[in-house]
Design an enzyme around this catalytic site. Structure first.
Site, short mmCIF file in Angstrom:
data_model
loop_
_atom_site.label_atom_id
_atom_site.label_comp_id
_atom_site.label_asym_id
_atom_site.label_seq_id
_atom_site.Cartn_x
_atom_site.Cartn_y
_atom_site.Cartn_z
N HIS A 511 35.92 -11.44 -25.13
CA HIS A 511 36.02 -12.59 -26.03
C HIS A 511 37.42 -13.20 -25.93
CE1 HIS A 511 35.87 -14.17 -30.42
NE2 HIS A 511 35.57 -15.08 -29.54
N LEU A 522 42.76 -10.89 -26.13
CA LEU A 522 41.40 -10.74 -25.60
C LEU A 522 40.73 -9.61 -26.36
CD1 LEU A 522 39.14 -11.21 -23.46
CD2 LEU A 522 40.36 -9.62 -21.98
N GLU A 523 39.56 -9.90 -26.95
CA GLU A 523 38.78 -8.83 -27.58
C GLU A 523 37.80 -8.30 -26.54
OE1 GLU A 523 38.19 -9.57 -32.29
OE2 GLU A 523 37.22 -11.05 -31.04
N ILE A 524 37.77 -6.99 -26.37
CA ILE A 524 36.81 -6.38 -25.44
C ILE A 524 35.78 -5.64 -26.29
CG2 ILE A 524 36.55 -4.67 -23.59
CD1 ILE A 524 39.26 -5.47 -22.59
N VAL A 560 38.30 -10.57 -34.99
CA VAL A 560 39.13 -11.71 -35.43
C VAL A 560 38.31 -12.74 -36.20
CG1 VAL A 560 40.57 -13.62 -34.61
CG2 VAL A 560 40.81 -11.36 -33.59
#
Ligand SMILES: C/C=C/C(=O)SCCNC(=O)CCNC(=O)[C@H](O)C(C)(C)COP(=O)(O)OP(=O)(O)OC[C@H]1O[C@@H](n2cnc3c(N)ncnc32)[C@H](O)[C@@H]1OP(=O)(O)O
Length: 773
Positions: A511, A522-524, A560
């Protein structure tokens, strides 16, 4: 697509060789005979006791000194960690070594400071040592000890030269400034800077006094107030280093320079100021102009929330007016800053960022990825392609037709052209990055052959589950078995996208936040069946793209956006309660957010913001999404008021200044139910507490692994006031118990949306903190 882009972007905008003396060296040039700047009140204390030698060598932080036949002692920093830093122990050992081997050794005619770790000079003072000092006032004496060493060095009155290969940051750069000559390597790893301000500190080893002597007042203030580092070529132009050479020759050139300085063959040339700079910097009227400009800039950028820039200014001004006490004042100011909650918070962020550079799936868990296919050449896809191609990875940028791909390529080119113009990229790198991108379309016969080489596919198409599942099936039929499928969805559960896949273990969420090139987070998001190899590979690809990666659970909104949901609802609630849009923006800016929520919604797009809020309203957050009315934004979409991109959102964007039109004012007025006359503090607390409570609930529900992830996620993803360190450090600083009491008060007054989550109540009852330091 993400919320918080502008906010986070802004937020997101501190050993020695030994033998016989060469016969030609008899008398040293006069300049080395002069006494270095000594403060009248400073005294050199007795040396500390010797250290136990480490196995195989004499010192823990330095290799054994080597002496060249010409009498140049080469001292190489080489501490026990991967990074050289100036710890208290290192500084004491330096002194012992100097006193034992250099101070009274007549054979030593010059010293070269180099590093035993290629590509690593000194990263600065040891941040963990600074943190560990309980009474920060003690730092005054501890720094003085380090300064005594620099004075000892100067007292020897021989040429001191540095061979800089790798980062010379903070105290590391300050060390070099106590020397007479600096040779830097042209390695991409070499950077010089004083990043202390980013830690809420100031350069405390003489940097606030010595830097402007070398590079002039304006350059020095720019470096110290922004904390930005300087590449070797620029450092040479500024006068911060004397020579730039290839890495492999940096030490030998430094040694030769030391010999030449000692024999008088070489005289360091200090950069001459231009006439304009002399007029500005060397007379009181010019200096006044400079300080006025600096004061304005600092006030604008800090909003009064960051004390360090003001202390840096104080130190420089004090030093110019009171040379005798300049270093004493500097270390006193340093100790004061080190005791501030702002510094604690900013050091916490540095620490968190460092922790986020590592994953725990094993060193070899990640698969090598040389080719990444990006599906969808819109703003997100093109942004992802850009940050990937810049890092030397081949990118297959695919969309429906040539026009769509062309738009994506133009976006990248535009960004690279800007970087080139601003000298953030060389022409060579521009060319390489451009040539790393291959544009492809569905009907291009070469597409399958290209996809057969892809190690990862990142999909950035519309938020439509059926479309995404179809893409998974197509990709699986065209790519090798090891190819990872990453989806950039911001809303659809990863498990749903993976359902029906042939290789679900290869599917993961990545994301990104928009605009991708400037957003640091960066969201993983793995789903239950994602393999460790896929997780590790996503992490490494994201890190290579320059992102700080956090691993979060597969729930609606992930981390987030999930936190932003209740925040947005509360924004609508305070509007309903009579708070004007501009006052709302001002309140949150004063809290420390880089932009207020109204501006944020306009920047992100009213359609996107409304979609995320609407999606979360229908998710599993229950009362936590209650208390407001997000149709405030929904109805704006029908009017075409989509935010900045359409020229009209809450604000009207015409010319440089944004304004609120009478039409919008009338529209918003229609939502106002009462004017509660809320104070700015209550507006801040109502909105921020919804955000902070959701972050804590994410920790309670294991959506994030720990408070460090939670802090980094919201600081880098939304711009949550960096000087407060993120929601968990903020809770620690205000006291969880106090916060819970405040929320209970709001719950009584406004409703159950303010009920603190169980974890907060537990921490309050146990008087616990989220961070131990
Ligand atoms: C009076 C003077 C005051 C000061 O000097 S304050 C300090 C000012 N200096 C800085 O703020 C620089 C901070 N460090 C960095 O920017 C980066 O790091 C580097 C560019 C130097 C290297 O980056 P990379 O190669 O990516 O390494 P990594 O993962 O960031 O760090 C590796 C390990 O080194 C530790 N470390 C880095 N800098 C310092 C430091 N200044 N003091 C103590 N430790 C440091 C980290 O924490 C980590 O440690 P682990 O491997 O255990 O996770």
């Amino acid at each position: 697509m993400m919320l918080g882009r502008l906010a986070a972007r802004k937020a997101a905008r501190g050993a020695f060789l030994c033998q016989r003396v060469h016969p030609t060296i008899s008398a040293l040039p006069a300049r080395f005979q002069s006494t270095a700047a000594v403060e009248a009140e400073e005294t050199i204390r007795a040396p500390p006791p010797s250290f136990e030698p480490k196995a195989g060598r004499k010192y823990e932080f330095f290799q054994d000194i080597e002496m060249t036949p010409e009498g140049v002692a080469v001292i190489r920093f080489d501490g026990p960690k991967s990074v050289n830093s100036i710890s208290f122990d290192m500084s004491r050992e330096a002194r012992v070594m100097w006193e034992n081997e250099i101070a009274n050794n007549a054979e030593v005619k010059a010293v070269v400071f180099s590093s035993g770790k290629p590509g690593m000079f000194i990263a600065g003072a040891d941040i963990f040592d600074l943190k560990a000092v309980e009474n920060k006032q003690d730092l005054v004496g501890l720094i003085e000890e380090g300064m005594d060493f620099f004075q000892l060095m100067k007292d020897k009155k021989i040429p001191l030269v540095c061979a800089i290969d790798g980062p010379a940051l903070g105290g590391g750069l300050e060390w070099t400034m106590w020397c007479d000559y600096r040779v830097a390597s042209d390695s991409p790893k070499t950077k010089l800077g004083l990043p202390e301000v980013k830690l809420g500190l100031l350069p405390g080893f003489g940097g606030t006094q010595n830097l402007h002597e070398l590079v002039g007042l304006q350059n020095a203030m720019d470096m110290m107030l922004t904390g930005k580092d300087v590449r070797p070529d620029k450092a040479k132009k500024m006068g911060l280093v004397d020579l730039v050479v290839a890495s492999q020759s940096v030490e030998s050139v430094a040694i030769q320079s030391a010999i030449d300085l000692a024999t008088g063959k070489l005289k360091p040339k200090r950069k001459k100021k231009s006439l304009m700079n002399r007029l500005l910097e060397d007379n009181p009227i010019g200096q006044k102009l400079i300080w006025n400009q600096i004061d304005k800039m600092v006030a604008k950028n800090t909003n009064g929330n960051y004390p360090a820039p003001y202390s840096i200014i104080q130190c420089v001004q004090h030093g110019l007016a009171n040379p005798a006490t300049k270093y004493k004042n500097e270390r006193e100011q340093f100790a004061k800053l080190a005791a501030t909650p702002e510094s604690e918070a900013l050091i916490g962020i540095f620490d968190g960022m460092t922790q986020m550079k590592k994953h725990n799936f094993g060193k070899d868990a990640a698969r090598p990825v040389n080719t990444v296919a990006v599906m969808g050449a819109g703003l997100m896809g093109a942004g992802i392609a850009q940050v990937t191609a810049e890092k030397g990875v081949t990118v297959l940028l695919k969309d429906r037709n040539d026009e769509a791909v062309g738009r994506g390529q133009s976006y990248m080119k535009g960004n690279w052209d800007k970087k080139l113009k601003r000298r953030r990229m060389t022409k060579f790198k521009h060319n390489i990055a451009s040539s790393n991108v291959i544009g492809l379309t569905d009907d291009n016969p070469a597409t399958p052959a290209h996809f057969a080489r892809a190690g990862m596919v990142i999909e950035a198409v519309f938020e439509d589950l059926d479309l995404k599942r179809k893409i998974v099936a197509d990709v699986e039929s065209q790519t090798p078995d090891h190819c990872i499928f990453a989806t950039n969805t911001s809303a659809i559960p990863i498990a749903d996208i993976a359902q029906g896949a042939k290789r679900p273990e290869n599917i993961i969420g990545m994301h990104y936040f928009s605009p991708v090139p400037s957003m640091p987070l960066l969201e993983i998001i793995p789903h239950e069946g994602t393999s460790d190899a896929t997780k590790a590979t996503a992490f490494e690809v994201g890190s290579k793209q320059g992102k700080t990666c956090i691993m979060v659970k597969d729930v609606p909104g992930f981390y987030v956006n999930r936190c932003l949901g209740p925040f947005l609802v509360e924004v609508s609630a305070v509007v309903r309660d009579g708070v004007k849009l501009e006052a709302l923006d001002k309140a949150l800016k004063n809290f420390g957010m880089p932009v207020g929520p109204v501006t944020l919604a306009d920047e992100v797009g009213i359609d996107v913001t409304s979609h995320v809020a609407g999606f979360l309203s229908n998710a599993d957050l229950g009362d936590r999404m209650g208390g407001g009315d997000i149709s405030l934004m929904k109805d704006m979409i029908g009017k075409g008021w989509l935010g900045k991109k359409s020229g009209q959102g809450f604000y009207t964007y015409k010319g440089k200044k944004k304004t609120i039109s009478p039409e919008v004012e009338a529209y918003v007025k229609g939502f106002v139910q009462q004017d509660l006359g809320l104070s700015e503090k209550e507006v801040q607390d109502r909105i921020v507490s919804r955000f902070v409570n959701e972050a804590a609930k994410c920790l309670e529900d294991d959506i994030i692994e720990n408070p460090v992830v939670g802090d980094i996620g919201l600081v880098f993803g939304t711009g949550f006031a960096p000087f407060r360190g993120g929601p968990f450090r903020y809770l620690d600083q205000v006291g969880v118990g106090n916060y819970v009491d405040m929320m209970h008060g709001f719950a009584d007054k406004y409703g159950p949306q303010f009920e603190p989550c169980q974890l907060l109540k537990d921490y309050a009852a146990a008087e616990k903190k989220f961070h131990s330091s």
